[in-house]
Motif scaffolding. Structure first.
Motif, PDB file in Angstrom:
ATOM      1  N   ILE A  33      16.941   9.647  28.470  1.00 47.61           N
ATOM      2  CA  ILE A  33      18.430  10.878  29.342  1.00 47.61           C
ATOM      3  C   ILE A  33      18.683  10.572  30.852  1.00 47.61           C
ATOM      4  CG2 ILE A  33      19.228  12.967  29.357  1.00 47.61           C
ATOM      5  CD1 ILE A  33      19.374  11.795  26.190  1.00 47.61           C
ATOM      6  N   TYR A  34      19.647  10.257  30.806  1.00 49.88           N
ATOM      7  CA  TYR A  34      19.434  10.068  32.209  1.00 49.88           C
ATOM      8  C   TYR A  34      20.038  11.365  32.987  1.00 49.88           C
ATOM      9  CZ  TYR A  34      22.722   7.821  36.655  1.00 49.88           C
ATOM     10  OH  TYR A  34      22.442   7.322  37.736  1.00 49.88           O
ATOM     11  N   HIS A  35      19.612  12.017  34.230  1.00 47.30           N
ATOM     12  CA  HIS A  35      19.686  12.586  34.856  1.00 47.30           C
ATOM     13  C   HIS A  35      20.535  12.380  36.570  1.00 47.30           C
ATOM     14  CE1 HIS A  35      18.396  15.514  31.542  1.00 47.30           C
ATOM     15  NE2 HIS A  35      17.204  14.013  31.855  1.00 47.30           N
TER      16      HIS A  35
ATOM     17  N   GLU B 109      17.614  -3.281  34.199  1.00 49.48           N
ATOM     18  CA  GLU B 109      17.369  -4.726  33.103  1.00 49.48           C
ATOM     19  C   GLU B 109      17.764  -4.359  31.482  1.00 49.48           C
ATOM     20  OE1 GLU B 109      17.320  -7.951  33.931  1.00 49.48           O
ATOM     21  OE2 GLU B 109      15.549  -7.181  36.033  1.00 49.48           O
ATOM     22  N   LEU B 110      17.114  -4.153  31.578  1.00 52.51           N
ATOM     23  CA  LEU B 110      18.376  -2.901  29.800  1.00 52.51           C
ATOM     24  C   LEU B 110      19.941  -3.433  29.639  1.00 52.51           C
ATOM     25  CD1 LEU B 110      16.016  -0.460  28.647  1.00 52.51           C
ATOM     26  CD2 LEU B 110      16.236  -2.359  27.872  1.00 52.51           C
ATOM     27  N   LEU B 111      20.384  -2.885  30.871  1.00 53.43           N
ATOM     28  CA  LEU B 111      21.878  -2.438  31.087  1.00 53.43           C
ATOM     29  C   LEU B 111      22.768  -3.809  30.963  1.00 53.43           C
ATOM     30  CD1 LEU B 111      22.424   1.405  33.094  1.00 53.43           C
ATOM     31  CD2 LEU B 111      22.534   0.732  30.303  1.00 53.43           C
TER      32      LEU B 111
ATOM     33  N   LYS C   9      19.246  -0.967  24.791  1.00 52.37           N
ATOM     34  CA  LYS C   9      20.272   0.084  25.646  1.00 52.37           C
ATOM     35  C   LYS C   9      21.421   1.108  25.396  1.00 52.37           C
ATOM     36  CE  LYS C   9      24.511  -3.420  26.101  1.00 52.37           C
ATOM     37  NZ  LYS C   9      25.006  -3.518  26.448  1.00 52.37           N
ATOM     38  N   GLU C  10      21.164   0.985  23.953  1.00 51.19           N
ATOM     39  CA  GLU C  10      21.786   2.073  23.442  1.00 51.19           C
ATOM     40  C   GLU C  10      20.742   3.398  23.080  1.00 51.19           C
ATOM     41  OE1 GLU C  10      21.501  -1.045  21.868  1.00 51.19           O
ATOM     42  OE2 GLU C  10      23.341  -1.407  22.438  1.00 51.19           O
TER      43      GLU C  10
ATOM     44  N   VAL D   1      26.800   7.155  26.145  1.00 55.40           N
ATOM     45  CA  VAL D   1      25.963   6.146  26.428  1.00 55.40           C
ATOM     46  C   VAL D   1      25.772   5.885  27.698  1.00 55.40           C
ATOM     47  CG1 VAL D   1      25.565   3.882  25.721  1.00 55.40           C
ATOM     48  CG2 VAL D   1      25.609   5.715  23.281  1.00 55.40           C
ATOM     49  N   LEU D   2      24.755   5.383  28.428  1.00 53.49           N
ATOM     50  CA  LEU D   2      25.112   5.430  30.011  1.00 53.49           C
ATOM     51  C   LEU D   2      25.145   3.843  30.296  1.00 53.49           C
ATOM     52  CD1 LEU D   2      23.963   5.700  33.077  1.00 53.49           C
ATOM     53  CD2 LEU D   2      21.886   4.908  32.093  1.00 53.49           C
ATOM     54  N   ASP D   3      26.170   3.887  30.751  1.00 54.58           N
ATOM     55  CA  ASP D   3      26.534   2.060  31.470  1.00 54.58           C
ATOM     56  C   ASP D   3      26.411   1.625  32.172  1.00 54.58           C
ATOM     57  OD1 ASP D   3      28.449   3.111  33.316  1.00 54.58           O
ATOM     58  OD2 ASP D   3      30.325   4.169  31.553  1.00 54.58           O
TER      59      ASP D   3
END
Length: 362
Positions: A100-102, A169-171, A200-201, A209-211
């Protein structure tokens, strides 16, 4: 209970598979004319019992050897599978692979569904398939004890080089991220290890989903945080809506080494510029002045290392862009970013308008 159901289902499937194999042999013998159709089920049961270790097959050595070998191999595989599922606890500890990106941090969670475990270690590895190497030093985390039905919550700071680069790198679809976690069953002493790939999913925000665009948005250092310093001179700050104007004055009799300076202070928490991808990241600074000003831009690191850029500003607005790839030294611990006006290079008085400092990844 879930594990018991899984074991029962496995045994039932094994017995059904063996039964169908024996049925196939019986039907083959019917086609060959060796037995009649009415004897199919009795022969099937007879072959099945022999395969799992009961009875004998007199007079058919080939069939006897085939069924015996089939039974030995099948029972060995079943025993091994059941042993692993009864005593090894790979399925008891689960990684919640969604990270989770905060904004400034990331978080993920491990869950222990079974008995108490200990010495749990999670190692994260960023892997480059093209060169077959780990691109950064792995990050390791340790939990001494995780009791039954409890959680291990991990939080990662995106100021760390590893985690920022891992998400980037994942994105960008250029690397793979793996989690290797191990633990010890406190009841049996059995050690277990498991590897999970994080894609990345699995990178999520509260909205979904984080883009890429959300993650690499420009980082802005407000000009309101600039601190003034005057050495044998004076400097006065005037707030604007999106910038700050600084008036400076040098006295005629003061030493030629006099200067006025405005700087961002990161001594308590150093700014990490090393985490950004050098080929796509730029430092952007914008200035405006009413007369010519010679400005010295300094990025100061630990151990008295600094990067210096001299800039000539004229009577117009100007944006200075510094690509990170032009800076050869490490930028992991930036302590100050300074704008200095020296008396020897400038008029005795003047003004300069400074806009926000930006870190831009394209």
């Amino acid at each position: 209970m879930l594990k018991l159901k899984k074991i029962i289902c496995t045994v039932i499937i094994f017995l059904l598979v063996m039964l169908f194999i024996c049925l196939g042999i019986s039907l083959y013998k019917v086609v060959r004319g060796e037995i009649i159709l009415g004897d199919v089920w009795s022969k099937t049961g007879f072959y099945f019992l022999y395969t799992i270790g009961y009875g004998s097959l007199d007079g058919d050595e080939v069939l006897e050897q085939v069924l015996a070998m089939l039974g030995i191999i099948s029972l060995a595989l079943l025993t091994t599978y059941l042993t692993i599922n009864l005593f090894w606890r790979l399925d008891d500890v689960r990684l919640g692979k969604n990270i989770i990106y905060h904004g400034d941090t990331l978080s993920l969670q491990f869950q222990n569904l079974g008995r108490t475990i200990c010495d749990m270690k999670a190692t994260f590895v960023l892997y480059d398939e093209n060169s077959s190497v780990n691109t950064l030093d792995p990050k390791e985390y340790y939990m001494p004890v995780l009791v039954k039905k409890s959680f291990w919550n991990l939080t990662f700071d995106l100021s760390e080089t590893f985690w920022y680069r891992a998400v980037y790198e994942l994105l960008a679809n250029s690397k793979k991220l793996y989690c290797v976690f191990s633990f010890v069953d406190t009841k049996t002493g059995q050690s277990s290890i498991k590897v999970e790939e994080i894609t990345k999913e699995n990178l999520k925000t509260e909205q979904g989903v984080l883009d890429y665009q959300t993650f690499v948005h420009p980082v802005v250092l407000s000009c309101q945080n600039l601190l003034p310093v005057a050495n044998n001179g004076e400097i006065k700050a005037i707030n604007q809506d999106s910038s700050m104007t600084f008036d400076f004055v040098f006295r005629k009799k003061d030493a030629i080494t006099s200067f006025v300076m405005l700087y961002y202070n990161f001594h308590e928490k150093p700014l990490n510029l090393e985490k950004y991808h050098r080929e796509t990241t730029f430092l952007e600074m914008t200035f405006a002045c009413e007369q010519e000003v010679h400005l010295t831009i300094e990025i100061k690191l630990s151990q008295d290392i600094k990067i210096v850029k001299e800039v000539e500003l004229k009577e117009e607005k100007r944006t200075i862009t510094i690509p990170l790839q032009e800076i050869k030294s490490s930028l992991e611990e930036v302590r100050e970013i300074c704008y200095t006006i020296f008396k020897k290079n400038n008029p005795l008085k003047g003004s300069i308008e400074i806009y926000d400092f930006k870190i831009i990844t394209k």
